[in-house]
Enzyme design. Sequence first.
Site, mmCIF file in Angstrom:
data_model
loop_
_atom_site.group_PDB
_atom_site.id
_atom_site.type_symbol
_atom_site.label_atom_id
_atom_site.label_comp_id
_atom_site.label_asym_id
_atom_site.label_seq_id
_atom_site.Cartn_x
_atom_site.Cartn_y
_atom_site.Cartn_z
ATOM 1 N N GLU A 153 0.839 -1.208 0.000
ATOM 2 C CA GLU A 153 0.000 0.000 0.000
ATOM 3 C C GLU A 153 0.876 1.260 0.000
ATOM 4 O O GLU A 153 2.077 1.190 0.274
ATOM 5 C CB GLU A 153 -0.920 -0.006 1.217
ATOM 6 C CG GLU A 153 -0.162 -0.067 2.529
ATOM 7 C CD GLU A 153 -0.681 0.893 3.571
ATOM 8 O OE1 GLU A 153 -1.056 2.020 3.206
ATOM 9 O OE2 GLU A 153 -0.670 0.512 4.753
ATOM 10 N N LYS B 287 -5.943 10.395 -0.210
ATOM 11 C CA LYS B 287 -5.914 9.074 0.425
ATOM 12 C C LYS B 287 -7.056 8.290 -0.208
ATOM 13 O O LYS B 287 -8.222 8.672 -0.051
ATOM 14 C CB LYS B 287 -6.111 9.249 1.930
ATOM 15 C CG LYS B 287 -6.268 7.967 2.705
ATOM 16 C CD LYS B 287 -6.378 8.264 4.202
ATOM 17 C CE LYS B 287 -6.924 7.066 4.948
ATOM 18 N NZ LYS B 287 -7.097 7.336 6.387
ATOM 19 N N VAL C 136 -5.160 0.145 2.461
ATOM 20 C CA VAL C 136 -5.243 -1.310 2.337
ATOM 21 C C VAL C 136 -6.439 -1.668 1.456
ATOM 22 O O VAL C 136 -6.338 -2.520 0.559
ATOM 23 C CB VAL C 136 -5.350 -1.980 3.728
ATOM 24 C CG1 VAL C 136 -5.699 -3.452 3.611
ATOM 25 C CG2 VAL C 136 -4.047 -1.793 4.498
ATOM 26 N N ASP D 260 -17.599 4.527 12.369
ATOM 27 C CA ASP D 260 -16.378 4.744 11.596
ATOM 28 C C ASP D 260 -15.636 3.425 11.537
ATOM 29 O O ASP D 260 -14.798 3.103 12.371
ATOM 30 C CB ASP D 260 -15.496 5.855 12.176
ATOM 31 C CG ASP D 260 -14.309 6.161 11.256
ATOM 32 O OD1 ASP D 260 -14.068 5.389 10.303
ATOM 33 O OD2 ASP D 260 -13.636 7.173 11.485
ATOM 34 N N SER E 262 -13.282 1.197 9.089
ATOM 35 C CA SER E 262 -12.433 1.365 7.912
ATOM 36 C C SER E 262 -12.959 0.573 6.721
ATOM 37 O O SER E 262 -13.420 -0.568 6.869
ATOM 38 C CB SER E 262 -11.018 0.892 8.231
ATOM 39 O OG SER E 262 -10.227 0.920 7.060
ATOM 40 N N ALA E 263 -12.843 1.171 5.533
ATOM 41 C CA ALA E 263 -13.194 0.462 4.296
ATOM 42 C C ALA E 263 -12.293 -0.758 4.093
ATOM 43 O O ALA E 263 -12.619 -1.636 3.291
ATOM 44 C CB ALA E 263 -13.072 1.412 3.105
ATOM 45 N N ASP E 264 -11.185 -0.819 4.824
ATOM 46 C CA ASP E 264 -10.328 -2.016 4.734
ATOM 47 C C ASP E 264 -11.139 -3.279 5.040
ATOM 48 O O ASP E 264 -10.963 -4.306 4.382
ATOM 49 C CB ASP E 264 -9.170 -1.948 5.742
ATOM 50 C CG ASP E 264 -8.164 -0.840 5.438
ATOM 51 O OD1 ASP E 264 -8.309 -0.170 4.400
ATOM 52 O OD2 ASP E 264 -7.242 -0.656 6.261
ATOM 53 N N LYS F 26 -4.373 -1.354 13.902
ATOM 54 C CA LYS F 26 -3.645 -0.329 14.643
ATOM 55 C C LYS F 26 -4.187 -0.164 16.062
ATOM 56 O O LYS F 26 -5.383 -0.183 16.287
ATOM 57 C CB LYS F 26 -3.684 0.984 13.871
ATOM 58 C CG LYS F 26 -2.712 0.921 12.695
ATOM 59 C CD LYS F 26 -2.810 2.098 11.812
ATOM 60 C CE LYS F 26 -4.121 2.104 11.124
ATOM 61 N NZ LYS F 26 -4.164 1.756 9.750
#
Length: 303
Positions: free
Chosen positions: A25, A86, A106, A136, A138-140, A157
């Site tokens: 990435e 981003k 990612v 919220d 993540s789209a990951d 994380k």
Amino acid sequence: MKASSFEVLISPEAAASPLPKVALESVVIAFGLPYPHNLEVALGMEEAVRKEGAIPLTMAVIGGKVKAGLSEEEIEFLAQAKGIWKVSRREIPLVAALGRSGATTVSGTVFLAEKIGVKVVATGGIGGVHRGYAFDISADLPTIAETPVVVVCSGAKSILDLEATLEWLETWGVPVIGLGTEEFPAFYTAGSGLPLEYSVSSVEEAAMLLKAHWAMRPGCGAIVAVPVPEGKGMDRAEVEEMVEKAQKEAEEKGIKGKGLTPFLLKRLVELSGGKALEANKALLLNNAKVAAQLAKALQPSRA
Ligand code: PSU
Ligand code: MN
């Protein structure tokens, strides 16, 4: 390599080589680490992949061109330029159509990897469910759940709600395989205290489980979780204290959405006096190496 219907420009190095491929990435370059550490790590990750006998493909959109595999100049551009977007999977077509430049998360990297037939992605830590913001996510996570690619990472994380992140992955059927650990790693720290049901001690065993997964569930991704190398990790209580402080600051400043992860990572580096930076660099380089080993173990000729 597989041609794609919307054009992904594959680097000459990768296009010409029969060696296994690893996608990398680029948000970590443009947003995750300060210059010149970002440049050093991006080139170091590519080097780590090549050393294992695989080909690195760092993903990005450069001036409207969707690229798999960047030149050193392009990596340097991402490491220094301002105004880079981003981009997760939803933004890639839009940023490309507008002729802009974007660093891939990612999510964006997994999306592009699948388009060109690459099965392995390496990163530091995936995104997940943010603390205090149940929506919220993540789209990951949904991208991994819907794309048959494996992401090698040091868990999610530490700035996130790791328990909620693991629950989300369970709900959506994404296997999480610990490599050399029975706990979900917490990025800067080797352990989170959250147990993993599937743990292996070699990349060959991980590859065996992934082949079984894809034989029955060919549409879904997976995670191989590798802890930060020994001696490079941070103390869990210390990280926790810093995350709470950074999270409060983000709330006070009204930082949300796409800006939240970069803000928290940057504050952690500052608050830890550079220790977070050292841990982040060490785990990124190690994950690139492990991803290359896994890509080799997954090659069909070795099945
Ligand atoms: N891992 C790192 N540093 C990073 C990231 C991951 O070591 O900067 C990035 C990845 O690109 C990941 C993104 O996809 O953070 C998640 O951002 P968000 O929470 O906004 O989805
Ligand atoms: Mn988010």
